[in-house]
Design a protein around this motif. Structure first.
Motif, PDB file in Angstrom:
ATOM      1  N   ALA A   1      -5.568 -16.585 -54.997  1.00 54.99           N
ATOM      2  CA  ALA A   1      -4.657 -15.455 -54.678  1.00 54.99           C
ATOM      3  C   ALA A   1      -3.221 -15.979 -54.361  1.00 54.99           C
ATOM      4  CB  ALA A   1      -5.158 -14.870 -53.153  1.00 54.99           C
ATOM      5  N   GLN A   2      -2.929 -17.090 -53.952  1.00 50.20           N
ATOM      6  CA  GLN A   2      -1.580 -17.601 -53.720  1.00 50.20           C
ATOM      7  C   GLN A   2      -0.899 -17.958 -55.125  1.00 50.20           C
ATOM      8  OE1 GLN A   2       0.212 -21.734 -52.182  1.00 50.20           O
ATOM      9  NE2 GLN A   2      -1.251 -21.653 -53.698  1.00 50.20           N
ATOM     10  N   LEU A   3      -1.950 -18.539 -55.931  1.00 52.60           N
ATOM     11  CA  LEU A   3      -1.401 -18.878 -57.316  1.00 52.60           C
ATOM     12  C   LEU A   3      -1.093 -17.481 -58.079  1.00 52.60           C
ATOM     13  CD1 LEU A   3      -0.546 -20.921 -59.320  1.00 52.60           C
ATOM     14  CD2 LEU A   3      -3.083 -21.036 -60.037  1.00 52.60           C
ATOM     15  N   ILE A   4      -1.943 -16.801 -57.990  1.00 53.95           N
ATOM     16  CA  ILE A   4      -1.412 -15.376 -58.613  1.00 53.95           C
ATOM     17  C   ILE A   4      -0.177 -14.795 -58.151  1.00 53.95           C
ATOM     18  CG2 ILE A   4      -2.109 -12.929 -58.898  1.00 53.95           C
ATOM     19  CD1 ILE A   4      -5.042 -14.072 -58.813  1.00 53.95           C
ATOM     20  N   ARG A   5      -0.067 -14.781 -57.141  1.00 56.93           N
ATOM     21  CA  ARG A   5       1.569 -14.266 -56.292  1.00 56.93           C
ATOM     22  C   ARG A   5       2.391 -15.055 -56.656  1.00 56.93           C
ATOM     23  NH1 ARG A   5       2.093  -9.395 -54.518  1.00 56.93           N
ATOM     24  NH2 ARG A   5       3.769 -10.678 -53.098  1.00 56.93           N
ATOM     25  N   VAL A   6       2.268 -16.546 -56.895  1.00 54.64           N
ATOM     26  CA  VAL A   6       3.397 -17.342 -57.075  1.00 54.64           C
ATOM     27  C   VAL A   6       3.882 -17.173 -58.620  1.00 54.64           C
ATOM     28  CG1 VAL A   6       4.001 -19.877 -57.888  1.00 54.64           C
ATOM     29  CG2 VAL A   6       2.957 -19.187 -55.830  1.00 54.64           C
ATOM     30  N   LEU A   7       2.755 -16.827 -59.401  1.00 50.59           N
ATOM     31  CA  LEU A   7       3.295 -16.624 -60.929  1.00 50.59           C
ATOM     32  C   LEU A   7       3.662 -15.397 -61.319  1.00 50.59           C
ATOM     33  CD1 LEU A   7      -0.149 -18.223 -62.408  1.00 50.59           C
ATOM     34  CD2 LEU A   7       2.517 -19.086 -62.616  1.00 50.59           C
ATOM     35  N   GLU A   8       3.587 -14.373 -60.244  1.00 48.44           N
ATOM     36  CA  GLU A   8       4.415 -12.886 -60.478  1.00 48.44           C
ATOM     37  C   GLU A   8       5.612 -13.136 -60.146  1.00 48.44           C
ATOM     38  OE1 GLU A   8       2.475 -10.599 -57.494  1.00 48.44           O
ATOM     39  OE2 GLU A   8       0.640 -10.362 -58.745  1.00 48.44           O
ATOM     40  N   GLN A   9       6.196 -14.338 -59.517  1.00 44.16           N
ATOM     41  CA  GLN A   9       7.572 -14.446 -59.005  1.00 44.16           C
ATOM     42  C   GLN A   9       8.374 -15.429 -59.638  1.00 44.16           C
ATOM     43  OE1 GLN A   9       9.139 -12.362 -56.738  1.00 44.16           O
ATOM     44  NE2 GLN A   9       7.222 -11.162 -56.544  1.00 44.16           N
ATOM     45  N   ILE A  10       7.353 -16.624 -60.129  1.00 46.42           N
ATOM     46  CA  ILE A  10       8.046 -17.883 -60.594  1.00 46.42           C
ATOM     47  C   ILE A  10       7.593 -18.054 -62.090  1.00 46.42           C
ATOM     48  CG2 ILE A  10       8.242 -20.444 -60.338  1.00 46.42           C
ATOM     49  CD1 ILE A  10       9.239 -18.675 -57.836  1.00 46.42           C
TER      50      ILE A  10
ATOM     51  N   LYS B   1     -10.720 -19.144 -52.581  1.00 45.59           N
ATOM     52  CA  LYS B   1     -10.058 -17.927 -52.973  1.00 45.59           C
ATOM     53  C   LYS B   1      -8.661 -17.709 -52.471  1.00 45.59           C
ATOM     54  CE  LYS B   1     -12.430 -15.701 -49.288  1.00 45.59           C
ATOM     55  NZ  LYS B   1     -12.644 -16.648 -48.440  1.00 45.59           N
ATOM     56  N   ASP B   2      -8.232 -18.271 -51.536  1.00 47.26           N
ATOM     57  CA  ASP B   2      -6.906 -18.346 -50.758  1.00 47.26           C
ATOM     58  C   ASP B   2      -5.911 -18.842 -51.804  1.00 47.26           C
ATOM     59  OD1 ASP B   2      -7.883 -16.685 -48.605  1.00 47.26           O
ATOM     60  OD2 ASP B   2      -7.947 -18.661 -47.318  1.00 47.26           O
ATOM     61  N   SER B   3      -6.293 -19.940 -52.198  1.00 44.52           N
ATOM     62  CA  SER B   3      -5.495 -20.771 -53.213  1.00 44.52           C
ATOM     63  C   SER B   3      -5.289 -20.002 -54.557  1.00 44.52           C
ATOM     64  CB  SER B   3      -5.826 -21.986 -53.578  1.00 44.52           C
ATOM     65  OG  SER B   3      -5.928 -22.903 -52.357  1.00 44.52           O
TER      66      SER B   3
ATOM     67  N   GLY C   1     -14.112 -33.520 -54.125  1.00 40.67           N
ATOM     68  CA  GLY C   1     -15.165 -33.344 -54.986  1.00 40.67           C
ATOM     69  C   GLY C   1     -15.368 -32.256 -55.801  1.00 40.67           C
ATOM     70  N   ALA C   2     -14.962 -31.304 -55.758  1.00 42.49           N
ATOM     71  CA  ALA C   2     -15.001 -30.030 -56.477  1.00 42.49           C
ATOM     72  C   ALA C   2     -13.656 -29.414 -56.744  1.00 42.49           C
ATOM     73  CB  ALA C   2     -15.781 -28.949 -56.010  1.00 42.49           C
ATOM     74  N   MET C   3     -13.205 -29.528 -58.047  1.00 51.78           N
ATOM     75  CA  MET C   3     -12.207 -29.160 -58.542  1.00 51.78           C
ATOM     76  C   MET C   3     -11.992 -27.993 -59.635  1.00 51.78           C
ATOM     77  SD  MET C   3     -10.426 -32.213 -60.657  1.00 51.78           S
ATOM     78  CE  MET C   3     -11.256 -33.637 -59.780  1.00 51.78           C
ATOM     79  N   GLU C   4     -13.251 -27.667 -60.187  1.00 48.86           N
ATOM     80  CA  GLU C   4     -13.479 -26.761 -61.386  1.00 48.86           C
ATOM     81  C   GLU C   4     -12.657 -25.508 -61.266  1.00 48.86           C
ATOM     82  OE1 GLU C   4     -15.880 -28.213 -59.662  1.00 48.86           O
ATOM     83  OE2 GLU C   4     -16.326 -29.852 -61.063  1.00 48.86           O
ATOM     84  N   LEU C   5     -12.686 -24.792 -60.064  1.00 49.74           N
ATOM     85  CA  LEU C   5     -11.807 -23.481 -60.281  1.00 49.74           C
ATOM     86  C   LEU C   5     -10.416 -23.637 -60.331  1.00 49.74           C
ATOM     87  CD1 LEU C   5     -11.831 -20.478 -59.983  1.00 49.74           C
ATOM     88  CD2 LEU C   5     -11.806 -20.706 -57.386  1.00 49.74           C
ATOM     89  N   ALA C   6      -9.858 -24.674 -59.523  1.00 47.48           N
ATOM     90  CA  ALA C   6      -8.520 -25.062 -59.462  1.00 47.48           C
ATOM     91  C   ALA C   6      -7.926 -25.396 -60.839  1.00 47.48           C
ATOM     92  CB  ALA C   6      -8.143 -26.036 -58.622  1.00 47.48           C
ATOM     93  N   ARG C   7      -8.756 -26.328 -61.379  1.00 49.24           N
ATOM     94  CA  ARG C   7      -8.473 -26.707 -62.846  1.00 49.24           C
ATOM     95  C   ARG C   7      -8.544 -25.848 -63.921  1.00 49.24           C
ATOM     96  NH1 ARG C   7     -12.877 -29.630 -64.694  1.00 49.24           N
ATOM     97  NH2 ARG C   7     -13.622 -27.826 -65.162  1.00 49.24           N
ATOM     98  N   ASP C   8      -9.527 -24.898 -63.921  1.00 52.26           N
ATOM     99  CA  ASP C   8      -9.701 -23.864 -64.974  1.00 52.26           C
ATOM    100  C   ASP C   8      -8.610 -22.886 -64.665  1.00 52.26           C
ATOM    101  OD1 ASP C   8     -11.782 -25.071 -65.752  1.00 52.26           O
ATOM    102  OD2 ASP C   8     -13.503 -23.941 -64.910  1.00 52.26           O
TER     103      ASP C   8
END
Length: 112
Positions: A29-38, A25-27, A51-58
Motif C-alpha cells: 500500500a505504501q509503494l502504491i501511494r509513493v508512486l502516486e506522488q513520486i 500488505k502495508d508495504s 527469506g521471502a521477497m517474491e511480492l516485493a520483487r514482483d
C-alpha cells in the motif's frame, strides 16, 4: 494528497526516494501511494530479506523500479541464540515490546 514544499523541491531536483518493502500488505500500500506522488524514475525499492521477497520483487518489477535486497549479517535464530547467551535476564524472542528483529534484521541492513 498534496506533497509538502520540501518534498516537491526534492522531486524537482531529481532526488531518489527509497521505499522500504517488507513483502507485506502495508508495504504494498505504501509503494502504491509513493508512486502516486513520486515519478517511478526516482523510486528505488529496498527489501530487508528474512527469506521471502517474491511480492516485493514482483511489485517493483511491475512498476519498472530498481529492486535492492539488504541482508543482515545474522539470522533471526542466531539473534535469539546470542541474546540468550549474552543477556539471559531479558526476553530473547522479539515481541511488540522487544522489537530487535525490526532494528537488527530490517532497519539496520537497509540503512547500510
Amino acid at each position: 494528497m498534496k506533497l509538502n514544499e520540501h518534498v516537491e523541491a526534492l522531486v524537482a531536483s531529481g532526488a531518489l526516494f527509497v521505499a522500504n518493502h517488507s513483502d507485506g500488505k502495508d508495504s504494498q500500500a505504501q509503494l502504491i501511494r509513493v508512486l502516486e506522488q513520486i515519478p517511478a524514475s526516482q523510486v528505488v525499492v529496498v527489501h530487508a530479506s528474512l527469506g521471502a521477497m517474491e511480492l516485493a520483487r514482483d511489485q517493483a518489477a511491475a512498476a519498472g523500479l530498481s529492486f535492492i535486497v539488504a541482508k543482515a549479517a545474522k539470522t533471526l535464530l542466531e539473534m535469539v541464540e546470542r541474546r540468550v547467551e549474552n543477556r539471559p535476564d531479558v526476553p530473547s524472542w522479539p515481541s511488540a515490546s522487544h522489537r530487535q528483529c525490526t532494528s537488527d534484521l530490517k532497519r539496520g541492513p537497509i540503512q547500510k
